[in-house]
Design a protein around this motif. Structure first.
Motif, short mmCIF file in Angstrom:
data_model
loop_
_atom_site.label_atom_id
_atom_site.label_comp_id
_atom_site.label_asym_id
_atom_site.label_seq_id
_atom_site.Cartn_x
_atom_site.Cartn_y
_atom_site.Cartn_z
N GLY A 179 -24.22 -19.60 -53.54
CA GLY A 179 -25.39 -18.77 -53.37
C GLY A 179 -25.18 -17.29 -53.59
O GLY A 179 -26.14 -16.53 -53.64
N SER A 180 -23.93 -16.85 -53.78
CA SER A 180 -23.66 -15.43 -53.97
C SER A 180 -23.63 -15.06 -55.45
O SER A 180 -23.21 -15.86 -56.29
N VAL A 181 -24.02 -13.82 -55.75
CA VAL A 181 -23.88 -13.31 -57.11
C VAL A 181 -22.74 -12.30 -57.18
O VAL A 181 -22.51 -11.68 -58.22
N ALA A 182 -22.02 -12.14 -56.08
CA ALA A 182 -20.82 -11.30 -56.03
C ALA A 182 -19.88 -11.92 -55.01
O ALA A 182 -20.33 -12.53 -54.03
N ALA A 183 -18.59 -11.78 -55.24
CA ALA A 183 -17.61 -12.38 -54.34
C ALA A 183 -17.43 -11.55 -53.07
O ALA A 183 -17.52 -10.33 -53.11
N PRO A 184 -17.17 -12.21 -51.93
CA PRO A 184 -16.75 -11.49 -50.72
C PRO A 184 -15.29 -11.11 -50.91
O PRO A 184 -14.37 -11.85 -50.56
N THR A 185 -15.06 -9.94 -51.50
CA THR A 185 -13.76 -9.64 -52.10
C THR A 185 -12.59 -9.55 -51.13
O THR A 185 -11.45 -9.78 -51.53
N ALA A 186 -12.84 -9.23 -49.86
CA ALA A 186 -11.73 -9.18 -48.91
C ALA A 186 -11.08 -10.54 -48.75
O ALA A 186 -9.88 -10.64 -48.44
N GLY A 187 -11.83 -11.59 -48.98
CA GLY A 187 -11.30 -12.94 -48.84
C GLY A 187 -10.51 -13.42 -50.04
O GLY A 187 -9.84 -14.46 -49.96
N LEU A 188 -10.56 -12.69 -51.15
CA LEU A 188 -9.86 -13.12 -52.36
C LEU A 188 -8.34 -13.12 -52.19
O LEU A 188 -7.63 -13.75 -52.96
N HIS A 189 -7.84 -12.43 -51.17
CA HIS A 189 -6.40 -12.28 -50.98
C HIS A 189 -5.75 -13.45 -50.23
O HIS A 189 -4.53 -13.56 -50.21
N PHE A 190 -6.56 -14.30 -49.63
CA PHE A 190 -6.01 -15.41 -48.86
C PHE A 190 -5.51 -16.52 -49.79
O PHE A 190 -6.23 -16.96 -50.68
N SER A 191 -4.30 -16.97 -49.53
CA SER A 191 -3.73 -18.11 -50.23
C SER A 191 -3.69 -19.30 -49.28
O SER A 191 -3.80 -19.14 -48.05
N LYS A 192 -3.51 -20.49 -49.82
CA LYS A 192 -3.39 -21.67 -48.97
C LYS A 192 -2.18 -21.56 -48.05
O LYS A 192 -2.23 -21.96 -46.88
N HIS A 193 -1.11 -21.01 -48.59
CA HIS A 193 0.11 -20.86 -47.80
C HIS A 193 -0.10 -19.93 -46.62
O HIS A 193 0.33 -20.22 -45.49
N LEU A 194 -0.79 -18.81 -46.85
CA LEU A 194 -1.03 -17.86 -45.76
C LEU A 194 -1.98 -18.44 -44.71
O LEU A 194 -1.75 -18.28 -43.50
N LEU A 195 -3.02 -19.12 -45.15
CA LEU A 195 -3.94 -19.76 -44.19
C LEU A 195 -3.20 -20.77 -43.32
O LEU A 195 -3.45 -20.87 -42.12
N LYS A 196 -2.28 -21.51 -43.93
CA LYS A 196 -1.51 -22.49 -43.16
C LYS A 196 -0.61 -21.79 -42.14
O LYS A 196 -0.48 -22.24 -40.99
N LYS A 197 -0.02 -20.66 -42.50
CA LYS A 197 0.79 -19.89 -41.56
C LYS A 197 -0.04 -19.45 -40.36
O LYS A 197 0.42 -19.51 -39.21
N LEU A 198 -1.24 -18.99 -40.62
CA LEU A 198 -2.13 -18.54 -39.55
C LEU A 198 -2.51 -19.70 -38.63
O LEU A 198 -2.52 -19.57 -37.40
#
Length: 347
Positions: A179-198
């Motif tokens: 539904g967005s026409v622009a990315a929520p850019t702060a979230g572009l930095h998350f990787s699967k590996h980092l999310l798993k660490k968190l």
């Protein structure tokens, strides 16, 4: 405060036109509001600043391939059409931006190929139009066809055609609700590996949805900030997300909003006792100094454009003098700016 207070010169060589090779390899500026201390890290170090039972709020909106290219009937002039939002499913009318606007008038017909045509039925702004799409198929089939021919709506400053990689990289890895026409850019930095660490560390990963339009990214054109009007954006916050966030608040742990869109969403639905309420509707919340934040006590955000609503919100959260100092340091140390750029964590 005045809009001109938020003006600064961001060198053109620092505007990131491509993402870094790995998402979490972006540089991370860490700002400590209590001490004014500033650290320089990498985003992959993010987990070091959070503890068990802290909460991180992600905006799970998904970018729609909203940029179409069509030809005018008879003249064959090439027209760029940016689909902002669908107004009526039955009539298949859309709120759009057109370029070049001077060539697009009410009554003009456009051919996009793949069986899709359109007719301009009204004007909204100098570049804005109401476009009625025509397609010999169901609404679902029309949307699917738009996805096939549409291009990733990269920001104008990037000044290049979208590439295959942009369909992946101009999208968060947790994007779900289109539904967005622009990315929520702060979230572009998350990787699967980092999310798993968190997650392993016991940090709550909480999702909300706010579908971004273009309004948030445009410079404010009035000098009196209080007279600026934000575009409305669709927002959803579930009961379960509220439960987790409110529990985090009660335990006096960190509640981190990832991006200005997440912050705007949660600040749009605050109860009288400063808890988060479930929400489904539209918000045109505009946050600028001075402002008392109710839910999040830290946030993650990219480096933004001068005189934008985004830098105004960040100044309200960080403090005007400290954020302007941080931006000057970012320029001196050659941090990368804007959508594909580097990022800051404000504690």
């Amino acid at each position: 405060m005045r809009t001109s207070d938020f003006n600064f010169k961001s060198p053109s060589n620092l505007l990131a036109k491509f993402p870094v090779k790995e998402r979490d390899e972006s540089r991370l500026m860490v700002i400590h509001r209590n001490s004014n201390k500033i650290e320089h890290r990498f985003f992959k170090n993010l987990h070091e600043y959070f503890e068990e039972e802290d909460s991180i709020i992600l905006n799970n909106t998904k970018v729609f391939p909203a940029k179409l290219f069509g030809n005018k009937e008879k003249t064959e002039a090439k027209i760029e059409v940016f689909l902002l939002r669908e107004l009526d499913i039955v009539d298949r009318t859309w709120d759009v931006l057109v370029d070049p606007a001077r060539k697009v008038r009410v009554g003009n017909k456009l051919n996009f190929g793949s069986g899709i045509t359109g007719e301009v039925i009204d004007n909204t702004t100098s570049r804005g139009r109401i476009l009625q799409l025509n397609y010999n198929g169901t609404h679902k089939e029309l949307i699917q066809k738009i996805k096939e021919i549409g291009k990733t709506p990269l920001p104008k400053y990037i000044e290049r055609n979208p590439e295959k990689c942009d369909r992946i990289r101009y999208q968060t890895i947790y994007a779900k609700k289109e539904g967005s026409v622009a990315a929520p850019t702060a979230g572009l930095h998350f990787s699967k590996h980092l999310l798993k660490k968190l997650e392993i560390k016991g940090i709550n990963i909480v999702e909300i949805t706010l579908h971004l339009g273009l309004g948030s990214f445009l410079p404010v054109e009035v000098e009196d900030i209080s007279k600026h009007k934000m575009d409305s954006e669709k927002c959803y916050i579930s009961q379960e997300s509220c439960k987790i966030i409110n529990r985090t608040i009660q335990k006096k742990k960190k509640v981190c909003a990832v991006g200005t869109s997440s912050m705007r969403a949660i600040e749009s639905s605050v109860s009288s006792n400063k808890n988060l309420n479930p929400f489904s509707g539209w918000t045109n919340k505009f946050i600028f100094p001075p402002y008392k934040f109710n839910i999040a006590n830290c946030m993650i955000t990219n480096f933004h454009m001068p005189k934008s609503t985004l830098i105004m919100m960040i100044a309200a959260f960080t403090g005007f003098d400290l954020i302007m100092k941080a931006y000057q340091i970012a320029i001196e140390k050659k941090y990368r700016f804007y959508s594909y750029g580097d990022v800051m964590l404000i504690l």
